[in-house]
Scaffold this active site. Structure first.
Site, PDB file in Angstrom:
ATOM      1  N   GLU A 198      -1.489  -6.883 -47.853  1.00 32.40           N
ATOM      2  CA  GLU A 198      -2.161  -7.438 -49.097  1.00 32.40           C
ATOM      3  C   GLU A 198      -3.470  -6.839 -49.638  1.00 32.40           C
ATOM      4  O   GLU A 198      -4.453  -6.744 -48.706  1.00 32.40           O
ATOM      5  CB  GLU A 198      -2.568  -9.104 -48.851  1.00 32.40           C
ATOM      6  CG  GLU A 198      -1.135  -9.759 -48.677  1.00 32.40           C
ATOM      7  CD  GLU A 198      -1.153 -11.256 -48.169  1.00 32.40           C
ATOM      8  OE1 GLU A 198      -1.406 -12.004 -49.076  1.00 32.40           O
ATOM      9  OE2 GLU A 198      -1.200 -11.615 -47.072  1.00 32.40           O
TER      10      GLU A 198
ATOM     11  N   ARG B 266      -4.089 -24.379 -46.540  1.00 28.05           N
ATOM     12  CA  ARG B 266      -2.897 -24.090 -47.664  1.00 28.05           C
ATOM     13  C   ARG B 266      -1.632 -25.106 -47.144  1.00 28.05           C
ATOM     14  O   ARG B 266      -0.897 -25.620 -48.199  1.00 28.05           O
ATOM     15  CB  ARG B 266      -2.557 -22.545 -47.288  1.00 28.05           C
ATOM     16  CG  ARG B 266      -3.411 -21.596 -47.895  1.00 28.05           C
ATOM     17  CD  ARG B 266      -2.960 -20.249 -47.408  1.00 28.05           C
ATOM     18  NE  ARG B 266      -4.005 -19.214 -48.128  1.00 28.05           N
ATOM     19  CZ  ARG B 266      -4.012 -17.880 -47.657  1.00 28.05           C
ATOM     20  NH1 ARG B 266      -3.419 -17.587 -46.627  1.00 28.05           N
ATOM     21  NH2 ARG B 266      -4.908 -17.117 -48.373  1.00 28.05           N
TER      22      ARG B 266
ATOM     23  N   ASP C  47      -9.093  -4.629 -46.468  1.00 27.73           N
ATOM     24  CA  ASP C  47      -9.922  -4.842 -47.566  1.00 27.73           C
ATOM     25  C   ASP C  47     -10.915  -5.759 -47.041  1.00 27.73           C
ATOM     26  O   ASP C  47     -11.609  -6.422 -47.873  1.00 27.73           O
ATOM     27  CB  ASP C  47      -9.251  -4.991 -49.036  1.00 27.73           C
ATOM     28  CG  ASP C  47      -8.151  -6.326 -48.661  1.00 27.73           C
ATOM     29  OD1 ASP C  47      -7.839  -6.530 -47.662  1.00 27.73           O
ATOM     30  OD2 ASP C  47      -8.149  -6.834 -49.974  1.00 27.73           O
TER      31      ASP C  47
ATOM     32  N   SER D  81      -0.572  -6.829 -40.740  1.00 29.39           N
ATOM     33  CA  SER D  81      -0.874  -7.895 -41.672  1.00 29.39           C
ATOM     34  C   SER D  81      -1.050  -9.205 -40.849  1.00 29.39           C
ATOM     35  O   SER D  81      -0.518  -9.518 -39.742  1.00 29.39           O
ATOM     36  CB  SER D  81       0.182  -8.048 -42.830  1.00 29.39           C
ATOM     37  OG  SER D  81      -0.072  -9.084 -43.420  1.00 29.39           O
ATOM     38  N   ASP D  82      -1.845  -9.952 -41.337  1.00 32.56           N
ATOM     39  CA  ASP D  82      -2.010 -11.366 -41.052  1.00 32.56           C
ATOM     40  C   ASP D  82      -0.787 -12.319 -41.649  1.00 32.56           C
ATOM     41  O   ASP D  82      -0.954 -13.511 -41.387  1.00 32.56           O
ATOM     42  CB  ASP D  82      -3.097 -11.954 -40.939  1.00 32.56           C
ATOM     43  CG  ASP D  82      -4.034 -11.379 -39.772  1.00 32.56           C
ATOM     44  OD1 ASP D  82      -3.445 -11.080 -38.857  1.00 32.56           O
ATOM     45  OD2 ASP D  82      -5.367 -11.340 -39.898  1.00 32.56           O
TER      46      ASP D  82
ATOM     47  N   LYS E 225      -4.415  -7.249 -35.157  1.00 28.22           N
ATOM     48  CA  LYS E 225      -4.441  -6.112 -35.636  1.00 28.22           C
ATOM     49  C   LYS E 225      -5.206  -5.266 -34.804  1.00 28.22           C
ATOM     50  O   LYS E 225      -4.929  -3.900 -34.643  1.00 28.22           O
ATOM     51  CB  LYS E 225      -5.217  -6.086 -36.993  1.00 28.22           C
ATOM     52  CG  LYS E 225      -4.459  -6.989 -38.221  1.00 28.22           C
ATOM     53  CD  LYS E 225      -5.332  -6.954 -39.366  1.00 28.22           C
ATOM     54  CE  LYS E 225      -4.592  -7.592 -40.426  1.00 28.22           C
ATOM     55  NZ  LYS E 225      -5.045  -7.095 -41.759  1.00 28.22           N
TER      56      LYS E 225
ATOM     57  N   GLU F 287      -2.374 -10.007 -53.401  1.00 33.67           N
ATOM     58  CA  GLU F 287      -2.510 -11.235 -52.464  1.00 33.67           C
ATOM     59  C   GLU F 287      -1.369 -12.207 -52.661  1.00 33.67           C
ATOM     60  O   GLU F 287      -1.401 -12.579 -53.970  1.00 33.67           O
ATOM     61  CB  GLU F 287      -3.874 -11.807 -52.846  1.00 33.67           C
ATOM     62  CG  GLU F 287      -5.072 -11.036 -52.465  1.00 33.67           C
ATOM     63  CD  GLU F 287      -5.370 -10.870 -50.938  1.00 33.67           C
ATOM     64  OE1 GLU F 287      -5.079 -11.498 -50.131  1.00 33.67           O
ATOM     65  OE2 GLU F 287      -6.091  -9.864 -50.567  1.00 33.67           O
TER      66      GLU F 287
ATOM     67  N   ASP G 131      -3.427  -2.432 -43.798  1.00 35.85           N
ATOM     68  CA  ASP G 131      -3.375  -3.930 -44.292  1.00 35.85           C
ATOM     69  C   ASP G 131      -2.512  -3.752 -45.400  1.00 35.85           C
ATOM     70  O   ASP G 131      -2.053  -2.872 -46.113  1.00 35.85           O
ATOM     71  CB  ASP G 131      -4.765  -4.321 -44.655  1.00 35.85           C
ATOM     72  CG  ASP G 131      -4.640  -6.010 -45.021  1.00 35.85           C
ATOM     73  OD1 ASP G 131      -3.897  -6.689 -44.391  1.00 35.85           O
ATOM     74  OD2 ASP G 131      -5.377  -6.276 -46.008  1.00 35.85           O
TER      75      ASP G 131
ATOM     76  N   ASN H 169     -10.524  -9.947 -42.028  1.00 35.62           N
ATOM     77  CA  ASN H 169      -9.483  -9.550 -40.926  1.00 35.62           C
ATOM     78  C   ASN H 169      -9.089  -8.182 -40.461  1.00 35.62           C
ATOM     79  O   ASN H 169      -8.268  -8.198 -39.485  1.00 35.62           O
ATOM     80  CB  ASN H 169      -8.548 -10.862 -41.016  1.00 35.62           C
ATOM     81  CG  ASN H 169      -7.757 -10.161 -42.313  1.00 35.62           C
ATOM     82  OD1 ASN H 169      -8.216  -9.671 -43.250  1.00 35.62           O
ATOM     83  ND2 ASN H 169      -6.477 -10.593 -42.161  1.00 35.62           N
TER      84      ASN H 169
END
Lengths: 200, 200
Positions: free
Chosen positions: B9, B46, B152, B90-91, B133, B15, B7, B155
């Site tokens: 972040e 967001r 972490d 990563s997302d 992923k 983050e 991953d 996801n």
């Protein structure tokens, strides 16, 4: 996401076996996939020559560690990495590739591996899978990535054909003649322009 | 071939949205996938906040370009690259990731992308695919690669479960409690040791 998949030898680094042939003085080791499209046959031929000449894997690795990427390759690769994700798809072996990958900042690579006997001689090759370059391109496309592929040899044609865009880089004359449908690039600046067009 | 999928972040970089929240002073932007496992919902939340605060993509990119990889992350990544092939799963979005990827020597990354409207506001997200992923890990395994996965967050769990070996790196307490079966690493040296064991 855009992925640029590149062959390793002939595109970013010199032909490893040609370098080994030169350093060892064994002319027969100059034979490449350009001459013998059946890779397993070619590798059996090479392993036999190495053993007859008393050359272990470590000897070959010593030679490889003296090789350098092609002139301009590191800068070219860095430019491509700033535009898209890069994967090196090669039929070489991790045991050979790592010293050269290090000189290029460790790009992501899928390739094959070697089996070494107790005396340190190369005993066999482990092909990751049959037609591995093509299957890697297909896998990336199945992950909804757009793929650009390029190489110089017979063993690159199936990945070139499987990509969204596929071109030849510094191919020998026979491949140019056999595949007049494919664009041919011989220098990094024009090759980079083609990749820029792909990324859009 | 051994592949280490990480991953981004929380593992190699801070983050991104927490950093953006800090710089802009907008507390609500601190919400992450650790709090809201539905990523699309989180991103809609967001995007709405950004528009209401008159923040364009370029404003966010300016903030991101001031972020640095986590302390020790670049050295850690280089060590891992010397052992195995590395892919960042990563997302996040390519539009956010590139300045940080550059600081890490452009590792190979699969992620998502953004759609921006004529005024420069983020209009929508393009998820490369559902559960991307996990599908990436499965694709690499279908190419006969062995895969180590670590992340972490919520996801990351499906890619951790899909890998040959999967562990958590610096997860929050709730995930540690929910997944007592997974090993947890909180510093790079012990994490690197685990990766060395995987490579063998």
């Amino acid at each position: 996401m855009n992925i640029v998949s590149l062959d390793f030898e002939g595109v970013l680094i010199p032909e490893i076996w040609v370098g080994v042939a030169r350093k060892t003085g064994i002319e027969e080791l100059k034979r490449t996939t350009r001459d013998e499209p059946d890779y397993r046959k070619l590798m059996e031929f090479r392993m036999d020559i190495l053993r007859r000449n008393n050359l272990r894997l470590s000897d070959i690795q010593d030679v490889i560690s003296t090789l350098s990427p092609l002139e301009g390759a590191a800068d070219f690769l860095y430019e491509v990495e700033s535009l898209a994700e890069v994967v090196i798809l090669s039929d070489t072996f991790v045991e050979f590739a790592r010293p050269l990958l290090e000189k290029l900042g460790y790009p992501f690579m899928l390739c094959n591996s070697l089996i070494v006997d107790d005396d340190g001689f190369i005993k066999d090759i482990v092909m990751r899978q049959e037609d591995g370059k093509r299957k890697a391109v297909e896998a990336f496309r199945s992950l909804n990535c757009r793929v650009f592929s390029s190489g110089d040899s017979y063993n690159d044609l199936s990945m070139i054909d499987a990509a969204d865009v596929g071109v030849l880089f510094r191919p020998p004359e026979n491949i140019v003649k056999e595949r007049p449908d494919l664009k041919v690039f011989v220098d990094y600046p024009s090759f980079l322009e083609e990749i820029r067009r792909f990324v859009g």
